[in-house]
Design a protein around this motif. Structure first.
Motif, PDB file in Angstrom:
ATOM      1  N   LEU C  92       0.878  -1.168   0.000  1.00 47.28           N
ATOM      2  CA  LEU C  92       0.000   0.000   0.000  1.00 47.28           C
ATOM      3  C   LEU C  92       0.912   1.214   0.000  1.00 47.28           C
ATOM      4  O   LEU C  92       1.432   1.625   1.030  1.00 47.28           O
ATOM      5  CB  LEU C  92      -0.906  -0.028   1.228  1.00 47.28           C
ATOM      6  N   SER C  93       1.112   1.792  -1.180  1.00 48.67           N
ATOM      7  CA  SER C  93       2.219   2.711  -1.395  1.00 48.67           C
ATOM      8  C   SER C  93       2.149   3.968  -0.534  1.00 48.67           C
ATOM      9  O   SER C  93       3.159   4.496  -0.111  1.00 48.67           O
ATOM     10  CB  SER C  93       2.260   3.085  -2.873  1.00 48.67           C
ATOM     11  N   GLU C  94       0.929   4.452  -0.255  1.00 46.70           N
ATOM     12  CA  GLU C  94       0.797   5.721   0.467  1.00 46.70           C
ATOM     13  C   GLU C  94       0.959   5.545   1.974  1.00 46.70           C
ATOM     14  O   GLU C  94       1.080   6.509   2.706  1.00 46.70           O
ATOM     15  CB  GLU C  94      -0.588   6.330   0.208  1.00 46.70           C
ATOM     16  N   LEU C  95       0.898   4.290   2.422  1.00 48.48           N
ATOM     17  CA  LEU C  95       0.933   4.052   3.862  1.00 48.48           C
ATOM     18  C   LEU C  95       2.359   3.728   4.309  1.00 48.48           C
ATOM     19  O   LEU C  95       3.183   3.294   3.513  1.00 48.48           O
ATOM     20  CB  LEU C  95      -0.022   2.905   4.226  1.00 48.48           C
ATOM     21  N   THR C  96       2.601   3.931   5.583  1.00 44.90           N
ATOM     22  CA  THR C  96       3.941   3.653   6.093  1.00 44.90           C
ATOM     23  C   THR C  96       4.115   2.152   6.281  1.00 44.90           C
ATOM     24  O   THR C  96       3.166   1.377   6.193  1.00 44.90           O
ATOM     25  CB  THR C  96       4.169   4.324   7.454  1.00 44.90           C
ATOM     26  N   VAL C  97       5.348   1.764   6.569  1.00 40.30           N
ATOM     27  CA  VAL C  97       5.661   0.357   6.805  1.00 40.30           C
ATOM     28  C   VAL C  97       4.807  -0.178   7.953  1.00 40.30           C
ATOM     29  O   VAL C  97       4.172  -1.241   7.839  1.00 40.30           O
ATOM     30  CB  VAL C  97       7.165   0.216   7.116  1.00 40.30           C
ATOM     31  N   ALA C  98       4.772   0.580   9.048  1.00 45.65           N
ATOM     32  CA  ALA C  98       4.005   0.118  10.220  1.00 45.65           C
ATOM     33  C   ALA C  98       2.522  -0.018   9.871  1.00 45.65           C
ATOM     34  O   ALA C  98       1.857  -0.975  10.278  1.00 45.65           O
ATOM     35  CB  ALA C  98       4.190   1.098  11.371  1.00 45.65           C
ATOM     36  N   GLY C 141      12.745  -1.990  -4.350  1.00 42.24           N
ATOM     37  CA  GLY C 141      11.948  -3.130  -4.802  1.00 42.24           C
ATOM     38  C   GLY C 141      12.056  -4.332  -3.882  1.00 42.24           C
ATOM     39  O   GLY C 141      11.066  -4.953  -3.516  1.00 42.24           O
ATOM     40  N   GLY C 142      13.281  -4.657  -3.482  1.00 35.45           N
ATOM     41  CA  GLY C 142      13.486  -5.805  -2.618  1.00 35.45           C
ATOM     42  C   GLY C 142      12.830  -5.607  -1.262  1.00 35.45           C
ATOM     43  O   GLY C 142      12.200  -6.522  -0.710  1.00 35.45           O
ATOM     44  N   GLU C 143      12.968  -4.379  -0.758  1.00 44.86           N
ATOM     45  CA  GLU C 143      12.363  -4.075   0.542  1.00 44.86           C
ATOM     46  C   GLU C 143      10.849  -4.183   0.477  1.00 44.86           C
ATOM     47  O   GLU C 143      10.197  -4.688   1.392  1.00 44.86           O
ATOM     48  CB  GLU C 143      12.777  -2.669   0.991  1.00 44.86           C
ATOM     49  N   GLN C 144      10.280  -3.692  -0.646  1.00 50.47           N
ATOM     50  CA  GLN C 144       8.832  -3.779  -0.791  1.00 50.47           C
ATOM     51  C   GLN C 144       8.365  -5.225  -0.836  1.00 50.47           C
ATOM     52  O   GLN C 144       7.339  -5.588  -0.279  1.00 50.47           O
ATOM     53  CB  GLN C 144       8.372  -3.065  -2.063  1.00 50.47           C
ATOM     54  N   GLN C 145       9.165  -6.075  -1.519  1.00 48.21           N
ATOM     55  CA  GLN C 145       8.797  -7.479  -1.605  1.00 48.21           C
ATOM     56  C   GLN C 145       8.808  -8.115  -0.214  1.00 48.21           C
ATOM     57  O   GLN C 145       7.911  -8.864   0.147  1.00 48.21           O
ATOM     58  CB  GLN C 145       9.783  -8.207  -2.527  1.00 48.21           C
ATOM     59  N   MET C 146       9.815  -7.759   0.572  1.00 51.60           N
ATOM     60  CA  MET C 146       9.883  -8.317   1.916  1.00 51.60           C
ATOM     61  C   MET C 146       8.755  -7.778   2.784  1.00 51.60           C
ATOM     62  O   MET C 146       8.177  -8.505   3.599  1.00 51.60           O
ATOM     63  CB  MET C 146      11.241  -7.991   2.548  1.00 51.60           C
ATOM     64  N   LEU C 147       8.442  -6.485   2.592  1.00 47.65           N
ATOM     65  CA  LEU C 147       7.333  -5.904   3.355  1.00 47.65           C
ATOM     66  C   LEU C 147       6.031  -6.615   3.001  1.00 47.65           C
ATOM     67  O   LEU C 147       5.221  -6.934   3.877  1.00 47.65           O
ATOM     68  CB  LEU C 147       7.210  -4.401   3.052  1.00 47.65           C
ATOM     69  N   ALA C 148       5.842  -6.889   1.690  1.00 52.28           N
ATOM     70  CA  ALA C 148       4.613  -7.561   1.271  1.00 52.28           C
ATOM     71  C   ALA C 148       4.514  -8.942   1.916  1.00 52.28           C
ATOM     72  O   ALA C 148       3.444  -9.360   2.368  1.00 52.28           O
ATOM     73  CB  ALA C 148       4.575  -7.681  -0.246  1.00 52.28           C
ATOM     74  N   LEU C 149       5.667  -9.630   1.992  1.00 51.15           N
ATOM     75  CA  LEU C 149       5.683 -10.950   2.614  1.00 51.15           C
ATOM     76  C   LEU C 149       5.407 -10.826   4.112  1.00 51.15           C
ATOM     77  O   LEU C 149       4.606 -11.586   4.685  1.00 51.15           O
ATOM     78  CB  LEU C 149       7.054 -11.596   2.357  1.00 51.15           C
ATOM     79  N   ALA C 150       6.057  -9.844   4.727  1.00 51.98           N
ATOM     80  CA  ALA C 150       5.863  -9.632   6.160  1.00 51.98           C
ATOM     81  C   ALA C 150       4.396  -9.319   6.450  1.00 51.98           C
ATOM     82  O   ALA C 150       3.805  -9.829   7.405  1.00 51.98           O
ATOM     83  CB  ALA C 150       6.750  -8.481   6.634  1.00 51.98           C
ATOM     84  N   ARG C 151       3.822  -8.491   5.601  1.00 57.31           N
ATOM     85  CA  ARG C 151       2.422  -8.114   5.803  1.00 57.31           C
ATOM     86  C   ARG C 151       1.518  -9.341   5.662  1.00 57.31           C
ATOM     87  O   ARG C 151       0.554  -9.504   6.399  1.00 57.31           O
ATOM     88  CB  ARG C 151       2.023  -7.048   4.790  1.00 57.31           C
ATOM     89  N   ALA C 152       1.859 -10.208   4.706  1.00 50.38           N
ATOM     90  CA  ALA C 152       1.064 -11.424   4.531  1.00 50.38           C
ATOM     91  C   ALA C 152       1.109 -12.271   5.806  1.00 50.38           C
ATOM     92  O   ALA C 152       0.101 -12.862   6.209  1.00 50.38           O
ATOM     93  CB  ALA C 152       1.582 -12.222   3.342  1.00 50.38           C
TER      94      ALA C 152
END
Lengths: 336, 300, 239
Positions: C92-98, C141-152
């Motif tokens: 979710l691009s507009e939202l922060t990592v947390a 890109g790599g960080e986003q992929q990891m964030l997506a996995l973490a979020r899952a």
């Protein structure tokens, strides 16, 4: 063979349309032919709006304001300068065309909804601008043609004689308006067929692609706005002549909205269904009043009708007609 | 004479400008909220707010106090707008923008017609929410009403900001607006979020209307038309994608329009709407993204 | 063969408008398995995952934990505990990592457990904690992929659908992501269905795999078997 059949079908449809145009006033009351004349004024404005919104994709919610320019030009020329009403029409078209051009300049930088917003603001602000220049516009009283001489104003003359034919003023207004409408449709058709239409549509579909294939974006957009303004101005002039009065309430935001609705109902991006759009704009308010004249009810019904039509016919009546006619046209234009 | 310049008047007029700007800000915020989540401008937003004012008027006339009516009206407006969204907007969710715009225009007629239908067209008044007596601060007299309007408007903005920043629901609303497909995969009911957005917008509009009405000598069904235009102008000024920008833009516009009306005699009060129009056109020409919006590349 | 099967597809078809993308795909994922789907571009790998999560029009039998989900909306599928990490990451691009992590647990009501999971996820991806206030759209890109996995993982999913995690990433980052996925599978028993172009990597990590071609399952077997398969070697492994 089929092609010839298609051609003759087309000719038959056009002649049927012309026949309806010629004889319709004789089947309805004299009073009613003035309603039809007013529908003709909307028809002209909607053609202009379709050229702008349907073909170049610029949404205008301010066409009522452009009509107001035309209407006030006509009224001022009649009341202040004592012109004959009919001769003011070209000037009204030119005046609104110039204003359309000016409005089109900011439109160069705006797209889609921003333009809708800006033109909407124009429509909302127009009445207070009109009131401010009361010397020219008569302020909130408006300009009435009643005191002008009958030789100037068709509506006051009773009978009109054209080329040896004498007819009632309402019939005259009907024939005048719809003749101009038919010429306007013809001009629009010439503009959008072939190269011009391709240029317009390319601006609508992708500005960047249009520019990279050599289309002059600025010129095309402002030209479309100016041309659309001419149509609106002529429509406004006819509207003023038909009603024999203009005031700040003649051209409200509602008219601007209704014209856009009419263009969408008629089918944006095609010219064939626009008559339906004009009839929708003219008769929807009347029909709503027939249901109930209680304060507010007509508006309610009318808004609801717009919503229902949009939900059921998102491509308008023009789109529906095209969809219904597709099997026929496919049959006609494919070799067996 | 430079020294004859009346600083007291400037301060007073600025506060009055902030007061009306605050009420416009709420409606501007409503427009931005819906624009961000659906890419559509709800042209019926002003009329919906007007309808809310009439609900409030009825409640007050049935004996409720202003503040009781105020909160009840907000609740009714939110519920009503959610229902409207489900019935009218949902069927055209996938349709082109122009179709949705026209539906909101149809809605404008429907709501306006309903208000004229249910409530006779005479002019009405709503009691004042705040004391009408003046309060003197640093030698300058302000009206409680203006200060109250500013406080309520800004309070609501802060409340909303908190909702979007800190609550899970607020986060879901934001996510659904910007990344609907991804949000669905997280179990967020995107379509309902849009409806909720409509509800929140209507709630904001209701407050905007209920603050606008008492400030007028009397009102009728045309109450919110100018406010809508000012809200558009404020939203455009601040950047129609930016909620805080819309608030700042509306406040700026409120002060600007009021000062121009006070000090430029030719404009006075009757040319305020065209001033708003000029602001819209000027901003769109010079800086289409608004003062606070991000300048983004145009989509092909 | 899988132990008790968690996800079962039988004769699933899917279409985009008029275009059919799946012509009857059948596959199975057992509880605790890591299953890979391989195949050339346009074979229907992504569509298979989308058919499961309900983001494409599909028909046929799709059962999750014995329940049919073939008619469920994406929202409802997510609520059953299926986390789909779409191609192109889908942060979710507009939202922060947390905020992204918080919304990963959007459907969950068990606050205490969510807090616990946040801790576990941050143990896998320690850097996410330091960047918690950064907007997701500004990550690499790599960080986003990891964030997506973490979020899952925040969903506490019973099944993760992972779509092309290596897409557009540097080999080192890809290796790191697969290391984490394997670890989650082996240590925490997470069930994963992963779509991957990089067949080497996919077969190394997974226990079983399917090869899709033109919207159908062309081959299936344990990863070791497929590795030895002549045509897989020629087409996908390149030796």
């Amino acid at each position: 063979m089929r092609r010839a059949l298609g051609m003759s079908l087309w000719v038959a449809m056009v002649s049927a349309g012309l026949a309806v145009f010629l004889f319709l006033p004789h089947f309805v009351s004299d009073f009613h032919s003035r309603d039809l004349a007013q529908a003709g004024a909307f028809f002209i404005a909607i053609i202009g709006l379709d050229l702008l919104t349907g073909y170049t994709g610029q949404i205008s919610l301010g066409h009522g304001a452009l009509m107001a320019i035309g209407g006030y030009t006509t009224a001022a020329l009649i009341v202040h300068e004592h012109w004959r009403d009919v001769w003011t029409i070209p000037l009204a078209g030119i005046a609104a065309g110039i204003v359309g051009f000016v409005v089109g300049l900011p439109a160069l930088r705006l797209s889609g909804l921003y333009l809708a917003l800006a033109t909407f603001a124009l429509a909302v602000a127009m009445p207070s601008l009109i009131k401010k220049f009361s010397g020219l516009t008569g302020g909130s009283q408006g300009l009435q043609f009643l005191e002008s001489s009958p030789s100037q104003v068709t509506g006051l003359s009773g009978k009109v004689t054209v080329l040896g034919h004498t007819m009632t003023q309402n019939h005259f207004l009907y024939y005048l308006t719809w003749s101009i409408g038919i010429v306007g449709l013809g001009v629009a058709w010439l503009v959008v067929r072939g190269r011009g239409g391709r240029t317009f549509r390319s601006v609508r579909d992708s500005e960047i692609a249009a520019v990279s294939s050599g289309v002059n974006l600025a010129w095309t957009k402002t030209f479309a706005f100016a041309l659309s303004g001419v149509y609106a101005g002529v429509a406004g002039a006819l509207y003023a002549i038909q009603n024999e009065i203009v005031n700040p309430l003649s051209f409200t935001v509602s008219i601007s909205i209704l014209l856009l609705v009419g263009a969408v109902v008629g089918g944006l991006g095609s010219l064939s269904g626009l008559v339906l759009g004009a009839l929708f704009v003219e008769y929807l308010p009347t029909l709503s009043t027939n249901v109930s004249t209680r304060e507010g009810v007509p508006d309610f019904i009318y808004g609801a009708a717009i919503i229902v039509v949009m939900i059921l016919l998102p491509t308008g009546a023009g789109g529906l007609l095209r969809r219904l006619a597709r099997p026929l046209t496919t049959w006609l234009y494919t070799r067996p | 004479m430079l020294f004859a310049f009346d600083w007291t008047q400037l301060a007073q007029q600025t506060v009055i400008g902030l007061s009306s700007g605050g009420t416009w800000a709420l409606l501007a915020l409503a427009i931005v909220l819906i624009y961000r989540s659906t890419g559509v401008i709800n042209f019926a937003q002003g009329e919906m707010a007007m309808f809310s004012v009439f609900i409030a008027w009825s409640l007050v006339h049935h004996g409720l106090t202003y503040w009781a009516a105020f909160f009840l009206t907000i609740a009714i407006s939110i519920a009503g707008a959610i229902a409207v969204e489900r019935v009218v907007i949902r069927p055209v969710e996938q349709a082109p923008v122009l179709t949705v715009v026209i539906v909101t225009l149809g809605l404008l007629f429907v709501v306006d017609g309903a208000a004229r239908w249910f409530w006779s067209p005479e002019t009405r008044t709503l009691p004042n929410a705040f004391s009408t007596s003046p309060i003197t601060i640093a030698g300058v007299a302000f009206s409680w009403q203006d200060l109250g309007n500013i406080a309520v408007s800004l309070g609501l903005v802060v409340l909303l900001w908190g909702l979007f920043r800190f609550t899970k629901l607020g986060l879901a609303l934001r996510a659904a607006a910007v990344n609907p497909d991804e949000s669905r995969l997280l179990g967020i009911r995107v379509s309902w979020m849009l409806a909720l957005g409509w509800g929140l917008a209507a709630g904001l509009g209701a407050v905007s209307g209920m603050l606008t009405a008492p400030a007028l000598a009397s009102f009728d069904q045309n109450l919110m038309q100018p406010v809508l235009l000012y809200a558009f102008a404020g939203a455009v000024l601040g950047g129609i994608e930016s909620p805080l920008g819309a608030v700042a833009g509306s406040l700026l516009l409120g002060v600007f329009v009021n000062l121009v009306g006070t000090y430029v005699g030719w404009i006075g009060t009757d040319l305020r709407l065209p001033v708003a129009l000029a602001v819209i056109l000027g901003v769109l020409l010079v800086r289409p993204a608004g003062l606070f919006g991000k300048v983004s590349a145009r989509r092909v | 063969m899988p132990r008790s099967s968690l996800l079962e597809l039988e004769d699933v078809e899917a279409r985009y408008g008029q275009m059919r993308a799946l012509h009857g795909v059948s596959l199975e994922v057992g509880e605790g398995e890591l299953v890979a789907v391989l195949g050339p571009n346009g074979a229907g790998k992504t569509t298979t995952l989308r058919a499961v999560s309900g983001t494409v029009r599909r028909s046929g039998k799709i059962a999750f934990a014995g329940k049919s989900i073939a008619r469920r909306s994406p929202e409802a599928v997510a609520r059953l505990g299926i986390a789909h990490v779409p191609e192109g990451r889908g942060t979710l691009s507009e939202l922060t990592v947390a905020e992204n992590l918080r919304l990963g647990a959007y459907t969950r009501r068990d606050r205490a457990a969510v807090r616990e999971d946040t801790g576990r996820v941050l143990a896998h991806f320690p850097w996410l904690g330091e960047r918690s206030d950064q907007r997701a759209g500004t990550l690499s890109g790599g960080e986003q992929q990891m964030l997506a996995l973490a979020r899952a993982l925040m969903l506490r999913p019973r099944l993760v659908l992972l779509d092309e995690p290596s897409l557009g990433l540097a080999p080192k980052v890809v290796a790191e992501i697969f290391r984490i996925v394997r670890e989650l599978n082996e240590r925490d028993g997470l069930t994963v269905l992963v779509v991957e172009q990089n067949a080497n990597l996919a077969l190394d990590s997974s226990s079983r795999a399917y090869v899709l071609e033109a919207g159908r399952v062309a081959l299936e077997g344990t990863s070791a078997e497929l590795r030895r398969n002549e045509s897989v070697r020629r087409s996908y492994l390149g030796y």
